[in-house]
Design a protein around this motif. Structure first.
Motif, mmCIF file in Angstrom:
data_model
loop_
_atom_site.group_PDB
_atom_site.id
_atom_site.type_symbol
_atom_site.label_atom_id
_atom_site.label_comp_id
_atom_site.label_asym_id
_atom_site.label_seq_id
_atom_site.Cartn_x
_atom_site.Cartn_y
_atom_site.Cartn_z
ATOM 1 N N SER A 259 0.670 3.465 -3.269
ATOM 2 C CA SER A 259 -0.171 4.622 -2.910
ATOM 3 C C SER A 259 -1.656 4.289 -2.990
ATOM 4 N N VAL A 260 -2.014 3.135 -2.424
ATOM 5 C CA VAL A 260 -3.423 2.757 -2.337
ATOM 6 C C VAL A 260 -3.783 2.582 -0.862
ATOM 7 N N SER A 261 -5.068 2.606 -0.582
ATOM 8 C CA SER A 261 -5.543 2.521 0.795
ATOM 9 C C SER A 261 -5.189 1.169 1.413
ATOM 10 N N VAL B 298 -2.052 -0.006 -13.543
ATOM 11 C CA VAL B 298 -3.050 1.070 -13.565
ATOM 12 C C VAL B 298 -3.323 1.516 -14.996
ATOM 13 N N ASP C 262 -8.324 -0.646 2.422
ATOM 14 C CA ASP C 262 -8.955 -1.357 1.301
ATOM 15 C C ASP C 262 -8.241 -2.682 1.030
ATOM 16 N N GLY D 126 0.812 -1.210 0.000
ATOM 17 C CA GLY D 126 0.000 0.000 0.000
ATOM 18 C C GLY D 126 0.843 1.256 0.000
ATOM 19 N N ASP E 112 -7.406 -2.868 -11.318
ATOM 20 C CA ASP E 112 -7.480 -2.296 -9.974
ATOM 21 C C ASP E 112 -6.184 -2.596 -9.225
ATOM 22 N N VAL F 87 -5.657 -2.479 -6.097
ATOM 23 C CA VAL F 87 -5.957 -3.258 -4.890
ATOM 24 C C VAL F 87 -5.978 -4.748 -5.235
#
Length: 434
Positions: free
Chosen positions: A169-171, A358, A174, A165, A363, A365
């Motif tokens: 740079s993703v939650s 991306v 999530d 993460g 996705d 995630v």
């Protein structure tokens, strides 16, 4: 020298220096400095140091030492031992019941700490000798311990997902939410495999006899009390994250407080326990940070050289469906997992792979969950699977490295099946987010 030749030279140098036995952090740092001075000159050094500074000041990184400290404290308390013993009463007299119990306990421990090596060692001390004493098949017992311990790569609060993460740079919340279903599927597949093998051949996992019950718990009510404490700690950490009450870093600190409080109330707290736990935390985090620093410097230099554009253009230039590109990435990660530690793979490969994922419209995630399953495979895979060496350090003398590597092969196959399931049906991971 053009960027294509520089790429092949850089990869070749990494593998050549790995053969010498140098730590990965020193290898990546040394190559980064060599290419910085050789390609740009000494004036480019501040650009590299800025990449390193950005890595070490990442706020999400604070959660890592907290979860490592949780795992270290659990290792030195009786919480995990009581949990293991309590689960035996609920395993009943099923064929392979103690192996099933071991997998369930491993799942609980993964939800408490997210640290892989500690779980292997703990289960190797608690579970493996008991299964061998009860007449369980040696390879089945070893495989259950290694595969169960590897669940820490998937089950929140996984350190692997935290690092992913941070890089992607993703939650992280999530990622934790998406990881639950695949983690449960992995646990269920291990349990199903054990039950099928032991029901077809009961000699592989003989049912418990009354005289085999040495847990110290007289009834299920007492056993439930031993399960409540770790359940409350896991609920404290994950519940505050999913409920939006606390960030991952704050929840990690609350988890450490919960474990410390439980140890104090059990009368197991001492300065020696704290000293050893903090020492182990510093060693583990030091390894992660140093590998991260070296890899951040190397990837930073490579991107400045135009390497990210070169790799992205090369991959996207392939005249194939986007999912084939994802499969190529998975194959690359599997090969790297045969030789490198997961943190090195994450820091070297993800800054290049994630932007491509991306751009292809996938996705990030979902790709993070694929990465975590892939790293679980690498954790078991010969010739350098860390799980084998963790277990060998605490296993009985009659258990050899050859035995361990043979034992994990069916579980690697199960992990690859789950990876294929996630590739074919991404909603297996993403449905809870939707």
């Amino acid at each position: 020298m053009d960027i294509a030749n520089a790429t092949f030279l850089m990869v070749g140098l990494i593998f050549a220096l790995l053969v010498t036995g140098l730590p990965l952090a020193f290898i990546t740092g040394l190559i980064a400095m060599a290419f910085t001075f050789g390609w740009f000159g000494s004036n480019a050094l501040p650009l590299v140091t800025s990449r390193v500074y950005g890595f070490v000041t990442e706020y999400s990184l604070v959660a890592v030492p907290m979860f490592v400290l949780m795992a270290s404290l659990l290792d030195r308390s009786g919480i995990a031992k009581d949990l293991f013993n309590a689960m035996r009463l609920f395993a009943g007299r099923l064929p392979g019941g103690v192996a099933v119990q071991t997998i369930v306990v491993a799942f609980f421990l993964a939800a408490l700490s997210g640290i892989i090596g500690g779980e292997i060692v703990l289960l190797g001390i608690l579970a493996l000798p008991q299964m061998l004493r009860l007449g369980y098949d040696k390879h089945l017992s070893i495989g259950v311990v290694c595969a169960g311990g590897a669940l820490g790569t998937m089950m929140p609060p996984s350190i692997v997902l935290i690092i992913y993460g941070m890089i992607a740079s993703v939650s992280i919340a999530d990622l934790f939410t998406a990881a639950i279903t695949p983690a449960v599927i992995l646990m269920a597949s291990y349990i199903a495999y054990v039950l099928v093998r032991c029901i077809r051949n009961p000699s592989m996992g003989p049912p418990l006899r009354p005289e085999d019950n040495t847990t110290g718990f007289n009834n299920k009510r007492d056993a439930l009390k031993a399960i409540i404490v770790p359940g409350m700690i896991a609920g404290l950490v994950l519940g505050t994250i999913y409920g939006g009450i606390a960030s991952v870093t704050e929840a990690a600190a609350m988890g450490v407080f919960g474990v410390l409080l439980a140890i104090v109330l059990r009368g197991e707290f001492s300065l020696k326990v704290m000293h050893i736990s903090l020492g182990q935390t510093m060693i583990t985090c030091g390894m992660i940070i140093w590998i991260g620093i070296g890899a951040a410097a190397l990837v930073g230099v490579y991107n400045l050289m135009g390497g990210n554009r070169f790799v992205s253009g090369m991959i996207q230039g392939l005249d194939v469906a986007p999912i084939i590109i994802i499969l190529v990435m998975m194959a690359i990660l599997l090969v790297l997992g045969l030789f490198l530690d997961w943190i090195g793979i994450a820091m070297l490969a993800l800054p290049i792979f994630v932007p491509i994922v991306v751009q292809l419209g996938f996705d990030p995630v979902w790709f993070g969950i694929l990465f975590a399953v892939n790293m679980q495979v690498s954790f078991l895979s010969p010739p350098f699977g860390p799980a084998a060496f963790y277990l060998k350090g605490v296993a009985p003398p009659e258990v050899s490295l050859k035995d361990i590597f043979i034992a994990v092969l069916p579980f690697i196959a199960l992990q690859l099946c789950v990876l294929a399931l996630l590739l074919a049906w991404p909603q297996t991971a993403l449905w809870m987010l939707n």
